[in-house]
Design an enzyme around this catalytic site. Structure first.
Site, short mmCIF file in Angstrom:
data_model
loop_
_atom_site.label_atom_id
_atom_site.label_comp_id
_atom_site.label_asym_id
_atom_site.label_seq_id
_atom_site.Cartn_x
_atom_site.Cartn_y
_atom_site.Cartn_z
N HIS A 1 4.83 -4.70 10.97
CA HIS A 1 5.20 -3.98 12.20
C HIS A 1 5.35 -4.93 13.37
CE1 HIS A 1 4.62 0.19 10.77
NE2 HIS A 1 3.67 -0.33 10.01
N ASP B 1 5.93 4.73 5.02
CA ASP B 1 6.80 3.73 5.65
C ASP B 1 6.74 2.38 4.92
OD1 ASP B 1 4.16 3.39 6.63
OD2 ASP B 1 4.86 2.41 8.46
N HIS B 2 6.08 2.36 3.77
CA HIS B 2 6.05 1.17 2.91
C HIS B 2 6.56 1.46 1.50
CE1 HIS B 2 3.72 -1.40 5.73
NE2 HIS B 2 3.44 -0.20 6.22
N HIS C 1 -7.48 -0.56 5.81
CA HIS C 1 -6.42 0.32 6.32
C HIS C 1 -6.23 1.48 5.34
CE1 HIS C 1 -2.77 1.43 8.42
NE2 HIS C 1 -2.04 1.27 7.33
N ASP D 1 -0.17 -4.00 6.27
CA ASP D 1 -0.78 -3.51 7.51
C ASP D 1 -2.24 -3.94 7.64
OD1 ASP D 1 1.60 -2.27 8.09
OD2 ASP D 1 0.85 -0.22 7.88
N HIS E 1 1.40 3.99 1.99
CA HIS E 1 1.96 4.75 3.11
C HIS E 1 3.48 4.87 3.01
CE1 HIS E 1 -1.79 4.16 5.87
NE2 HIS E 1 -1.91 5.21 5.09
N HIS F 1 0.85 -1.19 0.00
CA HIS F 1 0.00 0.00 0.00
C HIS F 1 0.88 1.23 0.00
CE1 HIS F 1 0.79 -0.65 4.28
NE2 HIS F 1 0.32 0.54 4.57
#
Length: 257
Positions: free
Chosen positions: A173, A62-63, A116, A135, A60, A58
């Site tokens: 995570h 941090d991805h 999410h 996530d 975000h 996805h």
């Protein structure tokens, strides 16, 4: 016979995990998401692998934060969700529910798992018995509903619940210890959960990762996957509610926890 995927788990940022998967016969290496380009490069160097692909779950940061720098460095192909292709930096190939992606002879079934985010996918390598879920599903948890509804997320989780119990689940995570503390507040009569919470505390005290998990373990202990549980429903005083309503209440309580 195709050799099994090699999987390298990479701690990144504060609590993220990145992953490298390597197809030995094809000599292909993919990063599952790119939370930290330097950490991914260090891991590649440790194995002598060259990055050929990025498989995003996805959008975000941090991805996908390392997408563009890694693509510039390696010339790798970036794969991601069709439903969110406009927010995946450098995307080359967009995948949707029901697609099968061939990674060096290892076939990943793709699931749309929104909730999410509106465009989130998971990759299930059935022959290797592994799933990369971003996530959407965590060990003892699930992702916050930033862009989706409880009904969407529950439908997404049901897709993952349908996988074989032995499937190893690689989430993004290290949230498990905090998730366990919450889980015990809504499913306190669950003996398997209580036992698991003790083991998790011991693992984290030793600095060990609690990921990967498995579908079977999550089925028994993760309250977000157990809305049909009578004991959980009794704790919530929701014996006559639908599974979606119970899931939504568990998610709302976690958001306030």
């Amino acid at each position: 016979m195709t050799e099994s995927l090699e999987i390298l788990q990479i701690p990144c940022l504060q609590d993220n995990y990145g992953y490298l998967i390597h197809a030995p016969q094809a000599q292909l290496t993919a990063a599952i998401d790119t939370p930290d380009a330097s950490a991914i490069n260090d891991a590649l160097d440790s194995r002598g692998w060259a990055l050929t692909h990025i498989l995003n779950t996805h959008h975000h940061f941090d991805h996908t934060g390392g997408n563009e720098s890694l693509k510039a460095q390696w010339g790798c192909k970036i794969v991601g969700p069709a439903a969110d292709r406009s927010r995946i930096p450098g995307i080359d190939t967009a995948l949707a529910d029901g697609d099968v992606y061939d990674f060096g002879g290892h076939h990943a079934s793709v699931f749309d798992v929104p909730g999410h985010t509106r465009g989130h996918i998971a990759y299930h390598f059935a022959d290797d018995g592994v799933a990369f879920v971003g996530d959407t599903l965590f060990a003892l948890g699930c992702g916050r509903l930033f862009e989706g509804t409880p009904a969407q997320m529950w439908t997404s989780l049901e897709k993952l619940l349908a996988l074989p119990d032995a499937t190893r689940v690689y989430c993004a995570h290290e949230y498990t210890e905090a998730n366990a503390r919450f889980a015990l507040t809504v499913d306190p009569q669950n003996d398997a959960l209580r036992d698991r919470a003790v083991k998790i505390s011991e693992m984290r005290a030793r600095g060990e990762p609690t990921v990967p998990t498995s579908i079977g373990l999550e089925r028994r202990t993760n309250p977000f996957l157990r809305p049909s549980s009578e004991s959980l429903r009794r704790t919530l005083d929701m014996l006559d509610a639908s599974d979606v309503e119970v899931f939504a209440e568990v998610r709302a309580r976690k958001d306030r926890f």
